[in-house]
Design an enzyme around this catalytic site. Structure first.
Site, PDB file in Angstrom:
ATOM      1  CD  GLU A 163     -26.486 -30.410  -5.437  1.00 24.05           C
ATOM      2  OE1 GLU A 163     -25.421 -31.000  -5.181  1.00 24.05           O
ATOM      3  OE2 GLU A 163     -26.542 -29.277  -5.936  1.00 24.05           O
ATOM      4  CB  CYS A 271     -28.753 -24.070  -2.966  1.00 19.14           C
ATOM      5  SG  CYS A 271     -29.207 -24.899  -4.489  1.00 19.14           S
TER       6      CYS A 271
HETATM    7  C1  UDX Z   1     -30.583 -26.932  -0.240  1.00 17.41           C
HETATM    8  C2  UDX Z   1     -31.998 -27.000   0.363  1.00 17.41           C
HETATM    9  O1  UDX Z   1     -32.033 -27.946   1.421  1.00 17.41           O
HETATM   10  C3  UDX Z   1     -33.000 -27.359  -0.706  1.00 17.41           C
HETATM   11  O2  UDX Z   1     -34.315 -27.352  -0.170  1.00 17.41           O
HETATM   12  C4  UDX Z   1     -32.896 -26.332  -1.824  1.00 17.41           C
HETATM   13  O3  UDX Z   1     -33.784 -26.626  -2.871  1.00 17.41           O
HETATM   14  C5  UDX Z   1     -31.477 -26.269  -2.377  1.00 17.41           C
HETATM   15  O4  UDX Z   1     -30.571 -26.009  -1.311  1.00 17.41           O
HETATM   16  P1  UDX Z   1     -28.753 -28.726  -0.927  1.00 17.41           P
HETATM   17  O5  UDX Z   1     -27.931 -27.630  -1.519  1.00 17.41           O
HETATM   18  O6  UDX Z   1     -28.870 -30.005  -1.677  1.00 17.41           O
HETATM   19  O7  UDX Z   1     -30.249 -28.239  -0.688  1.00 17.41           O
HETATM   20  O8  UDX Z   1     -28.103 -29.016   0.502  1.00 17.41           O
HETATM   21  P2  UDX Z   1     -28.610 -29.241   2.012  1.00 17.41           P
HETATM   22  O9  UDX Z   1     -29.002 -30.643   2.236  1.00 17.41           O
HETATM   23  O10 UDX Z   1     -29.577 -28.196   2.394  1.00 17.41           O
HETATM   24  O11 UDX Z   1     -27.232 -29.011   2.790  1.00 17.41           O
HETATM   25  C6  UDX Z   1     -26.556 -27.764   2.671  1.00 17.41           C
HETATM   26  C7  UDX Z   1     -25.263 -27.749   3.450  1.00 17.41           C
HETATM   27  O12 UDX Z   1     -25.519 -27.670   4.838  1.00 17.41           O
HETATM   28  C8  UDX Z   1     -24.338 -28.942   3.253  1.00 17.41           C
HETATM   29  O13 UDX Z   1     -23.020 -28.475   3.066  1.00 17.41           O
HETATM   30  C9  UDX Z   1     -24.479 -29.716   4.551  1.00 17.41           C
HETATM   31  O14 UDX Z   1     -23.326 -30.449   4.850  1.00 17.41           O
HETATM   32  C10 UDX Z   1     -24.702 -28.585   5.541  1.00 17.41           C
HETATM   33  N1  UDX Z   1     -25.400 -28.982   6.769  1.00 17.41           N
HETATM   34  C11 UDX Z   1     -26.676 -29.506   6.703  1.00 17.41           C
HETATM   35  C12 UDX Z   1     -24.786 -28.828   8.005  1.00 17.41           C
HETATM   36  O15 UDX Z   1     -23.650 -28.356   8.096  1.00 17.41           O
HETATM   37  N2  UDX Z   1     -25.454 -29.192   9.143  1.00 17.41           N
HETATM   38  C13 UDX Z   1     -26.710 -29.692   9.108  1.00 17.41           C
HETATM   39  O16 UDX Z   1     -27.257 -30.002  10.184  1.00 17.41           O
HETATM   40  C14 UDX Z   1     -27.335 -29.867   7.853  1.00 17.41           C
END
Ligand code: UDX
Length: 446
Positions: A163, A271
């Site tokens: 997203e 997700c």
């Molecule tokens: C995720 C996957 O990245 C993607 O490939 C899949 O298709 C769907 O799920 P998304 O849900 O958009 O995508 O979020 P993502 O960018 O992965 O972040 C997930 C969560 O992890 C967020 O709440 C973000 O804030 C958190 N996060 C991310 C951290 O806390 N630390 C980090 O270093 C990276």
């Protein structure tokens, strides 16, 4: 003749995929069972915030001035069945209420509705994230229900879009994974993805179960990486270390890599949390639960972060929230999205509110969705308004707007200059030099 494509389900994934397929030059018909969604999309409007998506849609939706007219929408399965050579299933697979398993009812309903309308050769391609074994089962259902019989085939092609980057990830995927049972299915998918493949996106061709597992394995790995660094944050706090420096240092090792090592209040969204839970549930059904018991720990480290943030805030305001004003910056589960599903930020705000704190939330895009989930929280129209009179400011979603805040201006309106950074994303030196007490998770207090 160019392939005609349908996209069943027009949420984040489907709306983006439909617009991207039109951008690649195909005639596309998007289907959803919610008429309001179809009305909106047909007018070139997107029911959620996703950078670049509305522009892409407007460039292709039929009837919009200057568009290619390659993209249309419908609520009719009969129309979709008659139209498509390739049918992408993009409906959502949420967590079941009250259990870990994945709710397959939308995917099942899509297949049950589409299959009887397939009177000619077609490839049905699943993109939704499903428990391993689903493709095999759905292929059987297609064979039972499709009037065209053998001429209808199934393939699995998981989506990895993030997203906030959905358009870019769909048009320029870092890999394309296809689970197929025939050379024909592979050939059709090579045709669909000819453009990104010509640009260098690698194609991985495999069987059904592997293609389904790739998605859950990837998300489990990412969740594990985040929980790993959050576990290190706990140790750093106990030992007086600095988790941000630690992440920077281990990130220089190519084998580890610097991405997804930002410690904070953890992961959320539609997700990662539900995918690791559904994966555990499915492994249990397969008798392989031991292989994934570590994911329970990953989940539990992650959920602890939210509670820990609440404790840090409570300590910061003197041990109890009663009568204290708490400003919360951020409500979405991550920046550049309006999605508040399982959002750590909103969860923290809610917990503090339930403990008697007077919480005021501001988020650049997530206000409407946040209000719907937590109508009893206070909401303000800007970061400054949220911070007015606050005893503590919590930075919980790392929007660029918050990184660009002027600490001196914010200092004017708060009751106490105290900020807790739940995302390790603000510049500590700038805040401290403007007279603020800045605290972050897993880092020493200055
Ligand atoms: C995720 C996957 O990245 C993607 O490939 C899949 O298709 C769907 O799920 P998304 O849900 O958009 O995508 O979020 P993502 O960018 O992965 O972040 C997930 C969560 O992890 C967020 O709440 C973000 O804030 C958190 N996060 C991310 C951290 O806390 N630390 C980090 O270093 C990276």
């Amino acid at each position: 003749m160019a392939l005609k494509i349908t996209v069943i389900g027009t949420g984040y994934l489907g709306a983006t995929h439909a617009a991207a397929m039109a951008e690649l030059g195909f005639e596309v018909l998007g289907l959803d069972i919610v008429p309001e969604k179809i009305e909106m999309l047909s007018a070139g409007r997107v029911p959620m915030y996703e950078p670049g998506l509305e522009e892409l849609l407007k460039a292709h939706v039929a009837g919009i001035e200057g568009s290619t007219g390659r993209l249309r929408f419908t609520t009719s399965y009969a129309e979709a069945g008659a139209f498509g050579d390739v049918h992408f299933i993009c409906v959502n697979t949420p967590q079941k209420h009250g259990e870990y398993a994945c709710d397959m009812s939308y995917v099942d309903a899509a297949v049950e509705s589409l299959a009887p309308c397939l009177e000619r050769a077609a490839l049905v391609v699943g993109k939704s994230t499903v428990p391993v074994g689903s493709a095999d089962r759905l292929a059987q259902r297609l064979a039972e229900l499709a009037p065209a019989g053998d001429e209808v085939e199934l393939a699995w092609n998981p989506e990895f879009l993030r997203e906030g980057f959905a358009v870019q990830d769909t048009l320029h995927p870092d890999r394309i994974v296809v689970g197929v049972r025939s050379e024909h299915a592979e050939k059709v998918l090579r045709e669909v993805y000819a453009t990104p493949m010509a640009e260098g996106s690698p194609l991985v061709v495999t069987d059904f179960p592997t293609s389904e597992l790739v998605k859950t394995a990837a998300n489990s790995f990412l969740a594990t990486k985040i929980s790993f660094i959050n576990a290190m944050a706990e140790v750093c706090e106990a030992a007086g270390g600095d988790v941000a420096k630690l992440a920077e240092a281990i990130g220089h090792d190519d084998r580890i890599g610097a991405k997804f090592l930002r410690a904070g209040i953890g992961f959320g969204g539609g997700c990662l949390p539900k995918d690791i839970r559904a994966f555990m549930a499915r492994a249990g059904e397969l008798g392989a639960d031991q292989a994934l018991t570590f994911l329970r720990e990953v989940d539990s480290i992650n959920m602890r972060r939210r509670g820990h943030m609440v404790e840090l805030a409570r300590d910061a305001v003197g041990g109890a929230f009663l009568g204290k004003r708490v400003a919360v910056l951020g409500a979405t589960f991550k920046p550049d999205s309006d999605d508040v599903r399982d959002s750590p930020a909103l969860n923290v705000a809610g917990q503090i509110h339930l403990q008697g704190g007077q919480v005021t939330v501001y988020d650049p895009k997530g206000m409407d969705n946040a209000r719907r989930v937590f109508p009893t929280l206070g909401y303000a129209d800007s970061a400054v308004e949220a911070a007015r009179g606050a005893d503590v400011v919590l930075h919980l979603t790392e929007w660029r707007e918050f990184r660009e805040l002027d600490p001196a201006a914010l200092a004017e309106v708060v009751s106490r200059r105290l900020i807790l950074d739940g995302r390790n994303a603000l510049d500590a030196t700038t805040w401290r030099s403007a007279g603020w007490t800045y605290r972050a998770m897993g880092r020493p207090r200055a």
